[in-house]
Scaffold this active site. Structure first.
Site, PDB file in Angstrom:
ATOM      1  N   LYS A   1       0.843  -1.209   0.000  1.00 11.65           N
ATOM      2  CA  LYS A   1       0.000   0.000   0.000  1.00 11.65           C
ATOM      3  C   LYS A   1       0.874   1.253   0.000  1.00 11.65           C
ATOM      4  O   LYS A   1       0.564   2.230  -0.674  1.00 11.65           O
ATOM      5  CB  LYS A   1      -0.919   0.011   1.224  1.00 11.65           C
ATOM      6  CG  LYS A   1      -1.810  -1.209   1.265  1.00 11.65           C
ATOM      7  CD  LYS A   1      -3.274  -0.884   1.427  1.00 11.65           C
ATOM      8  CE  LYS A   1      -4.027  -2.130   1.050  1.00 11.65           C
ATOM      9  NZ  LYS A   1      -5.385  -2.227   1.332  1.00 11.65           N
TER      10      LYS A   1
ATOM     11  N   LYS B   1      -7.704 -12.869  -9.977  1.00 11.24           N
ATOM     12  CA  LYS B   1      -8.696 -13.340  -9.005  1.00 11.24           C
ATOM     13  C   LYS B   1     -10.007 -12.549  -9.124  1.00 11.24           C
ATOM     14  O   LYS B   1      -9.991 -11.347  -9.375  1.00 11.24           O
ATOM     15  CB  LYS B   1      -8.059 -13.172  -7.624  1.00 11.24           C
ATOM     16  CG  LYS B   1      -8.981 -13.053  -6.466  1.00 11.24           C
ATOM     17  CD  LYS B   1      -8.210 -12.919  -5.177  1.00 11.24           C
ATOM     18  CE  LYS B   1      -8.730 -11.705  -4.429  1.00 11.24           C
ATOM     19  NZ  LYS B   1      -8.579 -11.747  -3.001  1.00 11.24           N
TER      20      LYS B   1
ATOM     21  N   LYS C   1     -14.095  -8.206  -5.512  1.00  9.01           N
ATOM     22  CA  LYS C   1     -15.115  -7.154  -5.508  1.00  9.01           C
ATOM     23  C   LYS C   1     -14.497  -5.781  -5.731  1.00  9.01           C
ATOM     24  O   LYS C   1     -15.117  -4.903  -6.274  1.00  9.01           O
ATOM     25  CB  LYS C   1     -15.903  -7.181  -4.205  1.00  9.01           C
ATOM     26  CG  LYS C   1     -15.072  -6.887  -2.968  1.00  9.01           C
ATOM     27  CD  LYS C   1     -15.607  -7.573  -1.739  1.00  9.01           C
ATOM     28  CE  LYS C   1     -14.554  -7.503  -0.646  1.00  9.01           C
ATOM     29  NZ  LYS C   1     -14.635  -8.556   0.334  1.00  9.01           N
TER      30      LYS C   1
HETATM   31  P1  ATP Z   1     -10.882  -7.790  -2.392  1.00  9.22           P
HETATM   32  O1  ATP Z   1     -11.727  -8.231  -3.516  1.00  9.22           O
HETATM   33  O2  ATP Z   1     -11.197  -6.430  -1.888  1.00  9.22           O
HETATM   34  O3  ATP Z   1      -9.426  -8.061  -2.628  1.00  9.22           O
HETATM   35  P2  ATP Z   1     -11.528 -10.229  -1.197  1.00  9.22           P
HETATM   36  O4  ATP Z   1     -12.760 -10.535  -1.970  1.00  9.22           O
HETATM   37  O5  ATP Z   1     -10.270 -10.920  -1.516  1.00  9.22           O
HETATM   38  O6  ATP Z   1     -11.275  -8.681  -1.165  1.00  9.22           O
HETATM   39  P3  ATP Z   1     -11.107 -10.856   1.525  1.00  9.22           P
HETATM   40  O7  ATP Z   1     -11.788 -10.262   2.692  1.00  9.22           O
HETATM   41  O8  ATP Z   1      -9.645 -10.600   1.358  1.00  9.22           O
HETATM   42  O9  ATP Z   1     -11.927 -10.412   0.289  1.00  9.22           O
HETATM   43  O10 ATP Z   1     -11.336 -12.414   1.434  1.00  9.22           O
HETATM   44  C1  ATP Z   1     -12.184 -13.115   2.268  1.00  9.22           C
HETATM   45  C2  ATP Z   1     -11.956 -14.579   2.017  1.00  9.22           C
HETATM   46  O11 ATP Z   1     -12.433 -14.949   0.720  1.00  9.22           O
HETATM   47  C3  ATP Z   1     -10.496 -14.998   2.058  1.00  9.22           C
HETATM   48  O12 ATP Z   1     -10.372 -16.228   2.728  1.00  9.22           O
HETATM   49  C4  ATP Z   1     -10.110 -15.151   0.609  1.00  9.22           C
HETATM   50  O13 ATP Z   1      -9.092 -16.100   0.415  1.00  9.22           O
HETATM   51  C5  ATP Z   1     -11.420 -15.626  -0.019  1.00  9.22           C
HETATM   52  N1  ATP Z   1     -11.510 -15.204  -1.414  1.00  9.22           N
HETATM   53  C6  ATP Z   1     -11.626 -13.946  -1.874  1.00  9.22           C
HETATM   54  N2  ATP Z   1     -11.680 -13.911  -3.220  1.00  9.22           N
HETATM   55  C7  ATP Z   1     -11.578 -15.195  -3.637  1.00  9.22           C
HETATM   56  C8  ATP Z   1     -11.581 -15.829  -4.931  1.00  9.22           C
HETATM   57  N3  ATP Z   1     -11.682 -15.149  -6.062  1.00  9.22           N
HETATM   58  N4  ATP Z   1     -11.474 -17.181  -4.979  1.00  9.22           N
HETATM   59  C9  ATP Z   1     -11.372 -17.898  -3.842  1.00  9.22           C
HETATM   60  N5  ATP Z   1     -11.373 -17.368  -2.604  1.00  9.22           N
HETATM   61  C10 ATP Z   1     -11.481 -16.033  -2.485  1.00  9.22           C
END
Ligand code: ATP
Ligand code: LTN
Length: 327
Positions: A111, A193, A196
């Site tokens: 960051k 990945k 959101k």
């Molecule tokens: P952002 O999209 O803002 O990076 P995020 O969707 O990764 O956030 P987190 O709060 O970091 O959200 O993730 C919550 C959980 O969901 C974590 O255990 C993460 O590994 C899982 N996760 C998030 N996105 C994925 C994905 N595309 N595939 C599998 N697992 C995911």
């Protein structure tokens, strides 16, 4: 029974990636472990967020977890801010953490390197609070995404430091990193990945998306021009992603899906996957609405806070005695 704990930040809407990679895993684990799942709402304040948005995200998050099958009879579900021991032990952990140690945290460094504006001191010290979140409950395992592994390692170091400086107080937790196969990719950009905050709306399916629109997102997912159905994430990432989604939501193995689709086209696979996503979201959202209407969320949190406070307060009392705060 071994204990497992994880925290979820209520910073945005949940995606199909969150469901397949995390929520579904928690639901499976709750039969095998003593589970603590908390909403890390104090961590959500490390970046600016509107109060109304935080409230809504928190409620949605809990309702969706319950709708997805997390069972409050088996799992202690609570809000971090309902258990003051997190902030209390958080301060002790902040004072146990080295300045340089926190500066070496990759997430913080990233960051800073991106020179994002509005970096708060909270963003810098939050791994210490996360250590407190974990150590209060003596879990054996902490399931996290790969980006959080370093923070669990810091937690282990802080626990060892405390145990050595005072006396044996905290169990040393193990990070449990989500399996690689459980990663869901952006439908429009399948080497990234599904996220959101970073995917385009067409590339990301949210759990509260209109199911028909979600089905269309699957139909317009990027694939390739090879025209062969096989599971090859390296050369056919878009297709592999669709097969993973179909497999995760139906329980059918990847091999079996690939077998069934020999000699068929991508269109058919997209249609089936789209229909499965449609049914999954329709069903999930129906339960989600029932849960919100029933006011059960408040009750779950009240019960959860009671159980969590009982465990956490005992630990903080012990720590306060050991460090000399309690005279
Ligand atoms: P952002 O999209 O803002 O990076 P995020 O969707 O990764 O956030 P987190 O709060 O970091 O959200 O993730 C919550 C959980 O969901 C974590 O255990 C993460 O590994 C899982 N996760 C998030 N996105 C994925 C994905 N595309 N595939 C599998 N697992 C995911
Ligand atoms: N930092 C994590 C959320 C989190 C957490 C925890 C996870 C806060 N405290 C304790 C596991 C254990 C995140 O940003 N996803």
């Amino acid at each position: 029974m071994k204990t497992m704990l994880s925290g979820i930040k209520p910073t945005g809407r949940l995606t199909l990636g969150n469901y397949i990679g995390a929520i579904r895993e928690f639901v499976k684990y709750q039969d095998e472990y003593e589970m603590f799942i908390f909403i890390a709402n104090q961590h959500a304040l490390t970046v600016p967020i509107e109060a109304a948005e935080l409230r809504k995200n928190t409620k949605d998050l809990i309702a969706l977890y319950l709708a997805a099958g997390l069972d409050p009879e088996k799992t202690t579900i609570f809000l971090q801010s309902d258990v003051p021991a997190h902030a209390q032990l958080g301060w002790i952990m902040t004072c146990l953490s080295g300045y340089g140690e926190l500066q070496r945290m990759t997430q913080f460094k990233d960051k800073m390197a991106k020179q994002e504006t509005g970096i708060t001191a909270g963003l810098y010290t939050y791994p210490s609070l996360m250590a407190a979140d974990i150590l209060l409950y003596d879990p054996d395992y902490v399931p996290v995404g790969i980006d959080q592994k370093q923070h669990v390692e810091l937690t282990r170091n802080l626990a060892e430091r405390f145990n050595k400086r005072y006396s044996d107080t905290f169990k040393i937790p193990e990070p449990l990193v989500t399996k690689v196969g459980a990663k869901i990719y952006d439908l429009q950009n399948p080497t990234k990945k599904m996220s959101k905050s970073e995917s385009s709306p067409k590339g990301c399916i949210e759990l509260l998306d209109n199911p028909a629109q979600a089905r269309n997102k699957i139909k317009s997912a990027i694939t390739d021009s090879l025209g062969i159905i096989q599971y090859d994430p390296e050369n056919q990432p878009g297709l592999a992603n669709l097969i993973t989604i179909l497999s995760a939501l139906t329980g059918e193995s990847i091999e079996s899906i690939v077998d069934r689709y020999q000699g068929k086209g991508y269109g058919e696979l997209k249609k089936e996957t789209g229909d499965v996503v449609f049914d999954f979201l329709t069903d999930l959202q129906k339960r989600y609405k029932e849960i919100l209407d029933s006011k059960i969320v408040d009750k779950v949190l009240e019960e959860g806070a009671k159980k969590a406070n009982a465990v956490a307060n005992k630990k903080v009392a012990k720590v306060y005695r050991k460090v000399g705060l309690k005279i």
